[in-house]
Motif scaffolding. Structure first.
Motif, PDB file in Angstrom:
ATOM      1  N   ASP A 124       0.816  -1.214   0.000  1.00  0.00           N
ATOM      2  CA  ASP A 124       0.000   0.000   0.000  1.00  0.00           C
ATOM      3  C   ASP A 124       0.853   1.269   0.000  1.00  0.00           C
ATOM      4  N   ALA A 125       0.151   2.392  -0.187  1.00  0.00           N
ATOM      5  CA  ALA A 125       0.840   3.669  -0.434  1.00  0.00           C
ATOM      6  C   ALA A 125       1.679   4.137   0.751  1.00  0.00           C
ATOM      7  N   SER A 126       1.484   3.526   1.909  1.00  0.00           N
ATOM      8  CA  SER A 126       2.259   3.973   3.075  1.00  0.00           C
ATOM      9  C   SER A 126       3.758   3.693   2.888  1.00  0.00           C
ATOM     10  N   TYR A 127       4.089   2.848   1.931  1.00  0.00           N
ATOM     11  CA  TYR A 127       5.512   2.539   1.705  1.00  0.00           C
ATOM     12  C   TYR A 127       6.210   3.563   0.804  1.00  0.00           C
ATOM     13  N   LEU A 128       5.414   4.460   0.206  1.00  0.00           N
ATOM     14  CA  LEU A 128       5.986   5.375  -0.795  1.00  0.00           C
ATOM     15  C   LEU A 128       7.155   6.188  -0.258  1.00  0.00           C
ATOM     16  N   ASP A 129       7.087   6.575   1.007  1.00  0.00           N
ATOM     17  CA  ASP A 129       8.129   7.440   1.558  1.00  0.00           C
ATOM     18  C   ASP A 129       9.181   6.683   2.353  1.00  0.00           C
ATOM     19  N   GLN A 130       9.195   5.367   2.207  1.00  0.00           N
ATOM     20  CA  GLN A 130      10.215   4.592   2.911  1.00  0.00           C
ATOM     21  C   GLN A 130      11.444   4.385   2.025  1.00  0.00           C
ATOM     22  N   TYR A 131      12.538   4.049   2.683  1.00  0.00           N
ATOM     23  CA  TYR A 131      13.783   3.745   1.966  1.00  0.00           C
ATOM     24  C   TYR A 131      13.951   2.233   1.893  1.00  0.00           C
ATOM     25  N   PRO A 132      14.674   1.729   0.879  1.00  0.00           N
ATOM     26  CA  PRO A 132      14.839   0.280   0.733  1.00  0.00           C
ATOM     27  C   PRO A 132      15.278  -0.403   2.025  1.00  0.00           C
ATOM     28  N   SER A 133      16.129   0.263   2.804  1.00  0.00           N
ATOM     29  CA  SER A 133      16.645  -0.373   4.031  1.00  0.00           C
ATOM     30  C   SER A 133      15.540  -0.626   5.052  1.00  0.00           C
ATOM     31  N   GLU A 134      14.402   0.058   4.886  1.00  0.00           N
ATOM     32  CA  GLU A 134      13.294  -0.129   5.837  1.00  0.00           C
ATOM     33  C   GLU A 134      12.363  -1.271   5.424  1.00  0.00           C
ATOM     34  N   LEU A 135      12.637  -1.888   4.275  1.00  0.00           N
ATOM     35  CA  LEU A 135      11.749  -2.933   3.755  1.00  0.00           C
ATOM     36  C   LEU A 135      12.385  -4.309   3.914  1.00  0.00           C
ATOM     37  N   SER A 136      11.527  -5.339   3.852  1.00  0.00           N
ATOM     38  CA  SER A 136      12.031  -6.715   3.845  1.00  0.00           C
ATOM     39  C   SER A 136      12.538  -7.040   2.436  1.00  0.00           C
ATOM     40  N   GLY A 137      13.261  -8.154   2.324  1.00  0.00           N
ATOM     41  CA  GLY A 137      13.775  -8.572   1.014  1.00  0.00           C
ATOM     42  C   GLY A 137      12.666  -8.754  -0.007  1.00  0.00           C
ATOM     43  N   GLY A 138      11.565  -9.370   0.416  1.00  0.00           N
ATOM     44  CA  GLY A 138      10.439  -9.601  -0.482  1.00  0.00           C
ATOM     45  C   GLY A 138       9.800  -8.302  -0.934  1.00  0.00           C
ATOM     46  N   GLN A 139       9.705  -7.329   0.003  1.00  0.00           N
ATOM     47  CA  GLN A 139       9.135  -6.024  -0.358  1.00  0.00           C
ATOM     48  C   GLN A 139      10.041  -5.291  -1.337  1.00  0.00           C
ATOM     49  N   ARG A 140      11.345  -5.402  -1.109  1.00  0.00           N
ATOM     50  CA  ARG A 140      12.284  -4.737  -2.018  1.00  0.00           C
ATOM     51  C   ARG A 140      12.178  -5.319  -3.429  1.00  0.00           C
ATOM     52  N   GLN A 141      12.049  -6.652  -3.505  1.00  0.00           N
ATOM     53  CA  GLN A 141      11.933  -7.271  -4.822  1.00  0.00           C
ATOM     54  C   GLN A 141      10.636  -6.834  -5.495  1.00  0.00           C
ATOM     55  N   ARG A 142       9.585  -6.660  -4.702  1.00  0.00           N
ATOM     56  CA  ARG A 142       8.326  -6.193  -5.290  1.00  0.00           C
ATOM     57  C   ARG A 142       8.438  -4.751  -5.777  1.00  0.00           C
ATOM     58  N   VAL A 143       9.221  -3.941  -5.063  1.00  0.00           N
ATOM     59  CA  VAL A 143       9.457  -2.570  -5.528  1.00  0.00           C
ATOM     60  C   VAL A 143      10.216  -2.597  -6.858  1.00  0.00           C
ATOM     61  N   ALA A 144      11.200  -3.504  -6.944  1.00  0.00           N
ATOM     62  CA  ALA A 144      11.957  -3.634  -8.203  1.00  0.00           C
ATOM     63  C   ALA A 144      11.023  -4.035  -9.345  1.00  0.00           C
ATOM     64  N   ILE A 145      10.072  -4.923  -9.043  1.00  0.00           N
ATOM     65  CA  ILE A 145       9.120  -5.347 -10.073  1.00  0.00           C
ATOM     66  C   ILE A 145       8.180  -4.192 -10.432  1.00  0.00           C
ATOM     67  N   ALA A 146       7.721  -3.440  -9.419  1.00  0.00           N
ATOM     68  CA  ALA A 146       6.839  -2.284  -9.684  1.00  0.00           C
ATOM     69  C   ALA A 146       7.546  -1.268 -10.583  1.00  0.00           C
ATOM     70  N   ARG A 147       8.827  -1.101 -10.336  1.00  0.00           N
ATOM     71  CA  ARG A 147       9.630  -0.188 -11.149  1.00  0.00           C
ATOM     72  C   ARG A 147       9.661  -0.654 -12.618  1.00  0.00           C
ATOM     73  N   ALA A 148       9.882  -1.951 -12.804  1.00  0.00           N
ATOM     74  CA  ALA A 148       9.897  -2.493 -14.171  1.00  0.00           C
ATOM     75  C   ALA A 148       8.516  -2.355 -14.816  1.00  0.00           C
ATOM     76  N   LEU A 149       7.458  -2.614 -14.029  1.00  0.00           N
ATOM     77  CA  LEU A 149       6.105  -2.563 -14.593  1.00  0.00           C
ATOM     78  C   LEU A 149       5.666  -1.133 -14.916  1.00  0.00           C
ATOM     79  N   SER A 150       6.295  -0.144 -14.280  1.00  0.00           N
ATOM     80  CA  SER A 150       5.896   1.246 -14.525  1.00  0.00           C
ATOM     81  C   SER A 150       6.114   1.635 -15.991  1.00  0.00           C
ATOM     82  N   MET A 151       6.964   0.908 -16.674  1.00  0.00           N
ATOM     83  CA  MET A 151       7.194   1.174 -18.095  1.00  0.00           C
ATOM     84  C   MET A 151       6.123   0.525 -18.963  1.00  0.00           C
ATOM     85  N   GLU A 152       5.180  -0.160 -18.327  1.00  0.00           N
ATOM     86  CA  GLU A 152       4.172  -0.943 -19.041  1.00  0.00           C
ATOM     87  C   GLU A 152       4.809  -1.754 -20.160  1.00  0.00           C
TER      88      GLU A 152
END
Ligand SMILES: Nc1ncnc2c1ncn2[C@@H]1O[C@H](COP(=O)(O)OP(=O)(O)OP(=O)(O)O)[C@@H](O)[C@H]1O
Ligand SMILES: [Mg+2]
Length: 298
Positions: free
Chosen positions: A142-170
């Motif tokens: 959820d959007a509450s993660y928008l202002d967090q830094y990678p170090s504040e996330l779990s490994g799985g969350q970080r990988q999902r952020v990496a995937i979200a980044r890739a998907l942003s290019m549609e």
């Protein structure tokens, strides 16, 4: 006929280690990936899967062969330059360690929005931040993660952020090189379901590289098997798992643990090292859509 998105012909890649030593990491590999398809790529460690993935993404310049993406010869410098924006936005890659390569000093919102910013893409949902929130939600955060830094996330969350980044290019093509290998089993299932959703609802084409054959069987429409740089078999998933033809494929599938211990104990074991393997064989269509590297004793 399905549309060919990616056409790989006689791809080879040799790593020169010194004047006298080289590794033939990929050796005369040909396959096609159709639009809307999830193609799995499996094979033991060192068989050349990641090298194929990197050649497809212009990370390595292959030693030989042709790769066409939507008809564009991506290995030709001029053609690449003419189609640069299309190639850099519509093809995206996710690695096993994509999570660890996130910029530690950037917040999640900026990490996800960065490629849109770089490529001057107008965010379809208003602001870059709204777009980042949308992509984040899409990968189950959820959007509450928008202002967090990678170090504040779990490994799985970080990988999902990496995937979200890739998907942003549609993207139209997602090359996923062991994207889930480093994640917890429950997160693995979430990501695989996300890929399935991306494919079914949005028509994404995916090259899915993994060691987990059960995941590959669940997710992929077709599967290619690599062994020592060669593709030894390629078939629709049910056919590959139900009627493997190449000795290496049989060996690989026999190594899947069986849930019943009695059956498991009595199954024949095949030793990979003892396989007879004719790397000069021809990749032959034995039944429609089922290709096998066949012995070619000349
Ligand atoms: N940058 C490199 N320099 C030299 N040799 C390399 C390089 N990258 C890969 N290789 C070699 O090329 C071969 C294929 O490696 P590749 O990483 O493509 O295999 P893989 O199928 O992805 O294996 P894994 O399942 O372990 O990820 C291996 O023998 C590997 O040691
Ligand atoms: Mg690899």
């Amino acid at each position: 006929m399905p549309e060919t998105l990616l056409d790989v012909e006689h791809l080879s890649h040799v790593f020169r280690l010194s004047k006298h030593a080289h590794i033939r990491a990929v050796d005369d590999v040909s396959f096609q990936l159709h639009r809307g398809e999830i193609l799995g790529l499996v094979g033991e460690s060192g068989s050349g899967k990641s090298t194929v993935a990197r050649c497809l993404m212009n990370i390595y310049q292959p030693t030989a062969g042709v790769i066409r993406y939507q008809g564009v010869n991506i290995l030709d410098r001029r053609e690449f330059a003419r189609n640069r924006k299309m190639l850099e936005t519509r093809r995206q890659i996710i690695f096993q360690d994509s999570a660890s390569s996130l910029n530690q000093r950037m917040k999640v919102a900026d990490i996800i929005a960065e490629p849109m910013h770089i490529h001057h893409i107008k965010p379809p949902r208003g602001s870059l931040r709204e777009e980042a929130a949308y992509q984040l939600k899409y990968v189950g955060m959820d959007a509450s993660y928008l202002d967090q830094y990678p170090s504040e996330l779990s490994g799985g969350q970080r990988q999902r952020v990496a995937i979200a980044r890739a998907l942003s290019m549609e993207p139209e093509l997602l090359v996923a090189d062991e994207p889930i290998a480093s994640l917890d089993v429950s997160i693995q299932a979430q990501i695989v379901n996300l890929f399935k959703h991306c494919n079914q609802e949005h028509g994404f084409s995916i090259l899915f590289i993994a060691h987990d054959l059960a995941m590959v069987e669940f997710l992929c429409h077709r599967v290619g098997v690599m062994y020592r740089g060669r593709m030894v078999e390629l078939a629709p998933t049910a056919e590959l798992f139900g009627d493997p033809r190449h000795a290496y494929t049989k060996a690989l599938l026999s190594a899947i643990p069986y849930p019943d211990p009695v059956i498991q104990k009595n199954r024949p074991r095949v030793d990979f090292e003892e396989l007879e393997f004719d790397r000069e064989g021809a990749f032959t269509e034995v039944t429609p859509g089922h290709f096998v590297l066949q012995e070619d004793r000349r």
